[in-house]
Design a protein around this motif. Structure first.
Motif, mmCIF file in Angstrom:
data_model
loop_
_atom_site.group_PDB
_atom_site.id
_atom_site.type_symbol
_atom_site.label_atom_id
_atom_site.label_comp_id
_atom_site.label_asym_id
_atom_site.label_seq_id
_atom_site.Cartn_x
_atom_site.Cartn_y
_atom_site.Cartn_z
ATOM 1 N N THR A 291 -29.748 144.500 3.603
ATOM 2 C CA THR A 291 -29.961 144.752 2.171
ATOM 3 C C THR A 291 -31.177 143.981 1.678
ATOM 4 O OG1 THR A 291 -28.517 142.922 1.486
ATOM 5 C CG2 THR A 291 -27.491 145.078 1.815
ATOM 6 N N ARG A 292 -31.696 143.096 2.505
ATOM 7 C CA ARG A 292 -32.888 142.320 2.136
ATOM 8 C C ARG A 292 -34.168 142.985 2.633
ATOM 9 N NH1 ARG A 292 -31.028 136.957 0.929
ATOM 10 N NH2 ARG A 292 -28.863 136.640 1.562
ATOM 11 N N GLN A 293 -34.067 144.209 3.141
ATOM 12 C CA GLN A 293 -35.268 144.896 3.617
ATOM 13 C C GLN A 293 -36.306 145.032 2.519
ATOM 14 O OE1 GLN A 293 -34.736 148.726 5.384
ATOM 15 N NE2 GLN A 293 -33.583 147.973 7.151
ATOM 16 N N ASP A 294 -37.571 144.900 2.928
ATOM 17 C CA ASP A 294 -38.683 145.189 2.032
ATOM 18 C C ASP A 294 -38.649 146.689 1.736
ATOM 19 O OD1 ASP A 294 -41.142 145.747 0.845
ATOM 20 O OD2 ASP A 294 -42.194 144.222 2.002
ATOM 21 N N THR A 295 -38.625 147.055 0.475
ATOM 22 C CA THR A 295 -38.490 148.471 0.103
ATOM 23 C C THR A 295 -39.648 149.323 0.611
ATOM 24 O OG1 THR A 295 -39.506 147.981 -2.035
ATOM 25 C CG2 THR A 295 -37.093 147.999 -1.940
ATOM 26 N N SER A 296 -40.787 148.693 0.873
ATOM 27 C CA SER A 296 -41.955 149.439 1.334
ATOM 28 C C SER A 296 -42.157 149.335 2.841
ATOM 29 C CB SER A 296 -43.225 148.943 0.622
ATOM 30 O OG SER A 296 -43.456 147.570 0.908
ATOM 31 N N ASN A 297 -41.374 148.484 3.506
ATOM 32 C CA ASN A 297 -41.554 148.295 4.945
ATOM 33 C C ASN A 297 -40.262 147.762 5.535
ATOM 34 O OD1 ASN A 297 -42.366 147.808 7.545
ATOM 35 N ND2 ASN A 297 -43.934 146.301 7.036
ATOM 36 N N LYS A 298 -39.498 148.636 6.202
ATOM 37 C CA LYS A 298 -38.200 148.232 6.747
ATOM 38 C C LYS A 298 -38.325 147.264 7.918
ATOM 39 C CE LYS A 298 -37.673 152.134 9.956
ATOM 40 N NZ LYS A 298 -36.801 153.259 10.357
ATOM 41 N N GLN A 299 -39.546 147.067 8.416
ATOM 42 C CA GLN A 299 -39.752 146.101 9.496
ATOM 43 C C GLN A 299 -39.687 144.669 8.992
ATOM 44 O OE1 GLN A 299 -43.473 147.043 11.359
ATOM 45 N NE2 GLN A 299 -42.767 148.999 12.197
ATOM 46 N N MET A 300 -39.690 144.505 7.690
ATOM 47 C CA MET A 300 -39.718 143.173 7.094
ATOM 48 C C MET A 300 -38.497 142.951 6.201
ATOM 49 S SD MET A 300 -42.439 141.847 8.329
ATOM 50 C CE MET A 300 -43.659 142.590 9.431
ATOM 51 N N LEU A 301 -38.048 141.686 6.149
ATOM 52 C CA LEU A 301 -36.991 141.270 5.238
ATOM 53 C C LEU A 301 -37.583 140.276 4.259
ATOM 54 C CD1 LEU A 301 -33.974 140.611 7.655
ATOM 55 C CD2 LEU A 301 -34.593 142.747 6.503
ATOM 56 N N ILE A 302 -37.073 140.291 3.041
ATOM 57 C CA ILE A 302 -37.514 139.338 2.026
ATOM 58 C C ILE A 302 -36.388 138.336 1.817
ATOM 59 C CG2 ILE A 302 -38.248 139.034 -0.353
ATOM 60 C CD1 ILE A 302 -39.398 141.854 -0.266
ATOM 61 N N LEU A 303 -36.644 137.077 2.168
ATOM 62 C CA LEU A 303 -35.639 136.024 2.083
ATOM 63 C C LEU A 303 -35.975 135.044 0.984
ATOM 64 C CD1 LEU A 303 -35.196 135.203 5.900
ATOM 65 C CD2 LEU A 303 -33.922 136.858 4.513
ATOM 66 N N ASP A 304 -34.922 134.500 0.385
ATOM 67 C CA ASP A 304 -35.090 133.448 -0.624
ATOM 68 C C ASP A 304 -35.089 132.116 0.114
ATOM 69 O OD1 ASP A 304 -35.132 131.754 -2.740
ATOM 70 O OD2 ASP A 304 -33.215 132.406 -3.603
ATOM 71 N N GLU A 305 -36.258 131.582 0.318
ATOM 72 C CA GLU A 305 -36.385 130.362 1.102
ATOM 73 C C GLU A 305 -35.661 129.199 0.438
ATOM 74 O OE1 GLU A 305 -39.891 128.337 3.815
ATOM 75 O OE2 GLU A 305 -40.408 129.269 1.905
ATOM 76 N N ALA A 306 -35.497 129.264 -0.889
ATOM 77 C CA ALA A 306 -34.821 128.183 -1.608
ATOM 78 C C ALA A 306 -33.366 128.061 -1.178
ATOM 79 C CB ALA A 306 -34.914 128.415 -3.111
ATOM 80 N N ALA A 307 -32.767 129.189 -0.715
ATOM 81 C CA ALA A 307 -31.359 129.174 -0.292
ATOM 82 C C ALA A 307 -31.172 128.333 0.958
ATOM 83 C CB ALA A 307 -30.874 130.598 -0.050
ATOM 84 N N PHE A 308 -32.272 128.057 1.669
ATOM 85 C CA PHE A 308 -32.182 127.304 2.916
ATOM 86 C C PHE A 308 -32.800 125.906 2.782
ATOM 87 C CE2 PHE A 308 -33.012 131.852 4.301
ATOM 88 C CZ PHE A 308 -31.670 132.171 4.395
#
Length: 367
Positions: free
Chosen positions: A190-207
Motif C-alpha cells: 500500500t506504500r507503492q509510489d502511485t507513479s512507479n510500482k517499483q518504488m515504495l514511499i516510506l516514512d523514515e520518521a517511523a524508524f
C-alpha cells in the motif's frame, strides 16, 4: 518521506538479504528468537532465473540462541512469490531439501537431519485467512490426544517434520503492533509510489532511533539508486507482463470453456429430461401394448368359447333337424296308413283305436 526500491521484486529481495545483518534482523523478527549468525547455503534457485512462474528461494543456515542460553543450528528456507502459484512447486523444492545429504547433521554422522523452518512470503492472499502472518507449528499427541512434551524435541522427529511461517503481503497495511510488523512494513504494497510500482514511499520518521530499520531502509535506498538494479526490475516487470498476458488469455479461454461446459451440461440435462420422458412414454406404451395383448387374448378366448358354443348349437340344430325329418317321415307313413285303412272302409274310431291315436290326430292326418 523516502523513496526506496520495492523488495517484492526478486532482485531487490536478493540484494536486501545478501546483507548478513539484515538477514539476521528479518529472521529474528519472523522466528521471534535471537538469530546470532546466518549463512547463505548454496542452492540452484537463489538467483533470478525463472521457469514458468516466479518462485524465488533463499536457504539459510542460522544459529539461534534459545531462551535458556543454549544454541541451535537450524535450516531456514525462504520462498517468495508475487503471483498465485500451485503448491506442488513448493512441495517439490521442500522434498529436494529433505533429500539433500548436505542438510543432514554432521554431529549425528548423517543419521538425523538439521531442524528446518520454512518461510513463505506470498504476494497474494490465501482464501479467507485474515491474519497477515500465520505460524504453523507442530505439536505431538498420544492416542488419547494428550499433548506429549517429555523427550521432545527429538532428533528423529525434528528430521521429518518442520514448522512454517506464512506471510500474506497483501494484508500488510501499515499497522505496526510488534517487531515483526515493523520489519515487514518495508514490504507493505500500500506504500507503492502511485507513479512507479517499483518504488515504495516510506516514512523514515517511523524508524527514527531504530538502527536495524535504518539499516534496512538504507539498503533499499541504495537499491533504488542502482541503475543496474532498476534495469533488472524493468526486466522483471516485462517478464511478468508476459505472464499476466498469458494468464489473462488462459483465464479467458478457461471462462469460455466453462461457458461451453455449462451449455453442454444444460443440453445434457435437457437430453436427460427428454430421455426420461421418452422412457416414460415407452413404458406407458409397453403397458398399453401389454393390456392390448391381454384384451386380445381374452377376446380370442371368448371367440373360441363362442365358436365352441356355436358348434354345439349347430350340432343341436342338426340333431333337431334330423328328428324333425324323422318325425315328418313317421307322420307321412302314419298318414298313408290312416288313408289306406279309411279307404278300406274302416271307421275313423276304429282306425284311431288300432293305431293308438286320438280322433283329432286321425282327422288331422286325413286333412
Amino acid at each position: 518521506m523516502v523513496t526506496v526500491a520495492n523488495p517484492l521484486y526478486d532482485i531487490v529481495f536478493k540484494y536486501l538479504l545478501e546483507d548478513e545483518r539484515i538477514a539476521r534482523i528479518l529472521l529474528s523478527a519472523l522466528l521471534k528468537e535471537d538469530v546470532i549468525s546466518v549463512e547463505t547455503r548454496r542452492n540452484e534457485y537463489s538467483n533470478i532465473a525463472r521457469d514458468s512462474l516466479s518462485i524465488f528461494r533463499i536457504d539459510f543456515g542460522a544459529t539461534i540462541r534459545k531462551a535458556d542460553g543454549s544454541e541451535q543450528f537450524v535450516l531456514i528456507e525462504i520462498q517468495k512469490t508475487w503471483v498465485e502459484t500451485e503448491t506442488l512447486r513448493f512441495r517439490q523444492y521442500l522434498g529436494a531439501q529433505y533429500a539433500n545429504p548436505m542438510n543432514m547433521s554432521a554431529e549425528s554422522k548423517g543419521i538425523y537431519g538439521i531442524p528446518m523452518v520454512t518461510v513463505y512470503l506470498l504476494g497474494h492472499r490465501l482464501g479467507a485467512i485474515e491474519e497477515p502472518v500465520l505460524y504453523v507449528r507442530r505439536h505431538s499427541y498420544d492416542y488419547n490426544d494428550r499433548l506429549v512434551t517429555k523427550g521432545l524435541p527429538d532428533p528423529f522427529v525434528e528430521s521429518l517434520t518442520h514448522d512454517s511461517i506464512i506471510v500474506q503481503i497483501p494484508l500488510l497495511h501499515g499497522q505496526i503492533n510488534n517487531r515483526l510488523d515493523k520489519v515487514l512494513s518495508v514490504f507493505d504494497q500500500t506504500r507503492q509510489d502511485t507513479s512507479n510500482k517499483q518504488m515504495l514511499i516510506l516514512d523514515e520518521a517511523a524508524f527514527e532511533g531504530d538502527t536495524d530499520m535504518q539499516l534496512i531502509v538504507n539498503r533499499l535506498l541504495a537499491a533504488a539508486a542502482d541503475a543496474k538494479m532498476r534495469h533488472n526490475m524493468n526486466v522483471e516487470d516485462e517478464y511478468f507482463s508476459v505472464i499476466e498476458k498469458r494468464d489473462t488469455e488462459i483465464m479467458m479461454k478457461d471462462a469460455e470453456i466453462a461457458r461451453q461446459d455449462a451449455k453442454l451440461s444444460e443440453q445434457g440435462a435437457k437430453l436427460a429430461e427428454q430421455d426420461a420422458k421418452l422412457a416414460e412414454n415407452e413404458a406407458k406404451l409397453a403397458e398399453n401394448e401389454a393390456k392390448l395383448a391381454e384384451n386380445e387374448a381374452k377376446l380370442a378366448e371368448n371367440e373360441a368359447k363362442l365358436a365352441e358354443k356355436e358348434a354345439k348349437l349347430t350340432e343341436k340344430e342338426a340333431k333337431l333337424t334330423e328328428k324333425d325329418e324323422k318325425l315328418a317321415e313317421q307322420d307321412n307313413m302314419l298318414r298313408t296308413s290312416v288313408q289306406m285303412l279309411v279307404d278300406a272302409g274302416m271307421p275313423i274310431e276304429t282306425v284311431a283305436v288300432s293305431l293308438n291315436k286320438d280322433i283329432d290326430t286321425i282327422k288331422r292326418l286325413l286333412g
